[in-house]
Design an enzyme around this catalytic site. Sequence first.
Site, PDB file in Angstrom:
ATOM      1  N   ASN A   9     -17.130 -39.595 -31.609  1.00 17.38           N
ATOM      2  CA  ASN A   9     -15.760 -39.781 -31.124  1.00 17.38           C
ATOM      3  C   ASN A   9     -15.686 -39.175 -29.730  1.00 17.38           C
ATOM      4  O   ASN A   9     -15.653 -37.957 -29.576  1.00 17.38           O
ATOM      5  CB  ASN A   9     -14.793 -39.060 -32.088  1.00 17.38           C
ATOM      6  N   TRP A  10     -15.676 -40.053 -28.726  1.00 14.02           N
ATOM      7  CA  TRP A  10     -15.733 -39.564 -27.341  1.00 14.02           C
ATOM      8  C   TRP A  10     -14.373 -39.069 -26.853  1.00 14.02           C
ATOM      9  O   TRP A  10     -14.260 -38.543 -25.771  1.00 14.02           O
ATOM     10  CB  TRP A  10     -16.277 -40.664 -26.413  1.00 14.02           C
ATOM     11  N   LYS A  11     -13.350 -39.283 -27.629  1.00  9.32           N
ATOM     12  CA  LYS A  11     -11.979 -38.851 -27.295  1.00  9.32           C
ATOM     13  C   LYS A  11     -11.595 -39.298 -25.881  1.00  9.32           C
ATOM     14  O   LYS A  11     -12.049 -40.345 -25.440  1.00  9.32           O
ATOM     15  CB  LYS A  11     -11.857 -37.332 -27.455  1.00  9.32           C
ATOM     16  N   HIS A  97      -6.620 -39.233 -36.921  1.00 16.61           N
ATOM     17  CA  HIS A  97      -7.303 -38.030 -36.426  1.00 16.61           C
ATOM     18  C   HIS A  97      -6.280 -36.906 -36.288  1.00 16.61           C
ATOM     19  O   HIS A  97      -5.119 -37.152 -35.944  1.00 16.61           O
ATOM     20  CB  HIS A  97      -7.967 -38.334 -35.080  1.00 16.61           C
ATOM     21  N   GLU A  99      -5.783 -34.851 -34.077  1.00 14.86           N
ATOM     22  CA  GLU A  99      -5.140 -34.783 -32.751  1.00 14.86           C
ATOM     23  C   GLU A  99      -4.007 -35.801 -32.646  1.00 14.86           C
ATOM     24  O   GLU A  99      -2.997 -35.560 -31.982  1.00 14.86           O
ATOM     25  CB  GLU A  99      -6.202 -34.987 -31.654  1.00 14.86           C
ATOM     26  N   GLU A 169     -12.140 -33.397 -41.907  1.00 16.81           N
ATOM     27  CA  GLU A 169     -12.206 -32.620 -40.676  1.00 16.81           C
ATOM     28  C   GLU A 169     -11.227 -31.452 -40.755  1.00 16.81           C
ATOM     29  O   GLU A 169     -10.040 -31.621 -40.414  1.00 16.81           O
ATOM     30  CB  GLU A 169     -11.834 -33.496 -39.480  1.00 16.81           C
ATOM     31  N   GLY A 175     -13.431 -28.771 -32.425  1.00 18.28           N
ATOM     32  CA  GLY A 175     -13.491 -28.347 -31.029  1.00 18.28           C
ATOM     33  C   GLY A 175     -13.420 -26.844 -30.853  1.00 18.28           C
ATOM     34  O   GLY A 175     -13.210 -26.360 -29.735  1.00 18.28           O
ATOM     35  N   SER A 215     -17.023 -29.423 -35.229  1.00 17.97           N
ATOM     36  CA  SER A 215     -18.102 -28.652 -34.581  1.00 17.97           C
ATOM     37  C   SER A 215     -19.466 -28.883 -35.230  1.00 17.97           C
ATOM     38  O   SER A 215     -20.254 -27.948 -35.352  1.00 17.97           O
ATOM     39  CB  SER A 215     -17.743 -27.156 -34.540  1.00 17.97           C
ATOM     40  N   GLY A 236     -17.417 -34.878 -32.337  1.00 21.63           N
ATOM     41  CA  GLY A 236     -16.651 -34.886 -31.089  1.00 21.63           C
ATOM     42  C   GLY A 236     -17.524 -34.402 -29.942  1.00 21.63           C
ATOM     43  O   GLY A 236     -18.319 -35.145 -29.382  1.00 21.63           O
ATOM     44  N   GLY A 237     -17.389 -33.102 -29.626  1.00 19.51           N
ATOM     45  CA  GLY A 237     -18.069 -32.526 -28.451  1.00 19.51           C
ATOM     46  C   GLY A 237     -19.542 -32.894 -28.351  1.00 19.51           C
ATOM     47  O   GLY A 237     -20.010 -33.315 -27.280  1.00 19.51           O
TER      48      GLY A 237
HETATM   49  C1  PEP Z   1     -13.501 -34.618 -33.914  1.00 14.41           C
HETATM   50  O1  PEP Z   1     -12.636 -34.539 -33.088  1.00 14.41           O
HETATM   51  O2  PEP Z   1     -13.503 -35.574 -34.693  1.00 14.41           O
HETATM   52  C2  PEP Z   1     -14.496 -33.548 -33.963  1.00 14.41           C
HETATM   53  C3  PEP Z   1     -15.129 -33.369 -35.080  1.00 14.41           C
HETATM   54  O3  PEP Z   1     -14.651 -32.800 -32.833  1.00 14.41           O
HETATM   55  P1  PEP Z   1     -15.730 -31.626 -32.595  1.00 14.41           P
HETATM   56  O4  PEP Z   1     -17.066 -32.139 -33.095  1.00 14.41           O
HETATM   57  O5  PEP Z   1     -15.740 -31.397 -31.131  1.00 14.41           O
HETATM   58  O6  PEP Z   1     -15.279 -30.445 -33.374  1.00 14.41           O
END
Ligand code: PEP
Length: 259
Positions: A9-11, A97, A99, A169, A175, A215, A236-237
């Site tokens: 997920n490149w957000k 999500h 967010e 999640e 994040g 994470s 994500g990251g």
């Molecule tokens: C996400 O936003 O779906 C996610 C898991 O982010 P991160 O890996 O950065 O925690």
Amino acid sequence: MRPFIIAGNWKMNTTLSDAVVLARAIRGGLDDMPTDRVRVIVCPPFVSLSSVHEIIRDSGIALGAQNVHERDRGAYTGEISAAMLGSVGCEYVIIGHSERRKYFGETDVQVNAKVKKALENELRPIVCVGESLDERERGITVDVVSRQVRGAFDGVEAHNFQKCIIAYEPVWAIGTGKTATPQQAQEVHKVIRGLVRDAAGNEIAERFVIQYGGSMKPENAGDLLGQPDVDGGLIGGASLNADSFLAIVQAAESTGRNG
Ligand code: PEP
């Protein structure tokens, strides 16, 4: 048994040229890495979907979007419909999500409408659920996640569950660098699989993919993916760097789990 599915997920990161570079690097890395047990999805921002689709064409990598509107079309300035996503090559779409729930006020009712709209348009929803830190500390994680899962799938027919993924999640792990322990993840994943079993039957539940997100990185992916009910990751990251994303794919490929 179940495949592992690793999704990036490149957000709201990557310009068009960044996205092209990242997609090429991921494709190049996967072309050199046989992945029998793992499916890979990339979810770039809307504006890069078409170009990334060209890059990953015929590679086995699937394309996903990060959101979809619950209506077919009309006067919803700035929104993107499921048909539009299909028309640029999307197979998957992330829905609900944390967010989106937190910053854009998405409710379980809206998530449910989006899931149904995605399915109507042959898109596969990746439905995100997870508790906040406060909810975990109050001991209501299972209640919160169960409410979110039931809400998201309310009225969804059993056969349609096969087209869906749930990503667990924990909001406190997204994040933040904090990761759920493999045991914490397994505990909730097992509950989720039970809810899918109640709604769609045992056969579908056993094949249903439940990803962990929060994470996940190369260093912890192996332990998380070694849990019996953890079937992949929503990243994500670490998905913004081809090497770390590919290392997570590699960790899934080489995990000892018999899945
Ligand atoms: C996400 O936003 O779906 C996610 C898991 O982010 P991160 O890996 O950065 O925690």
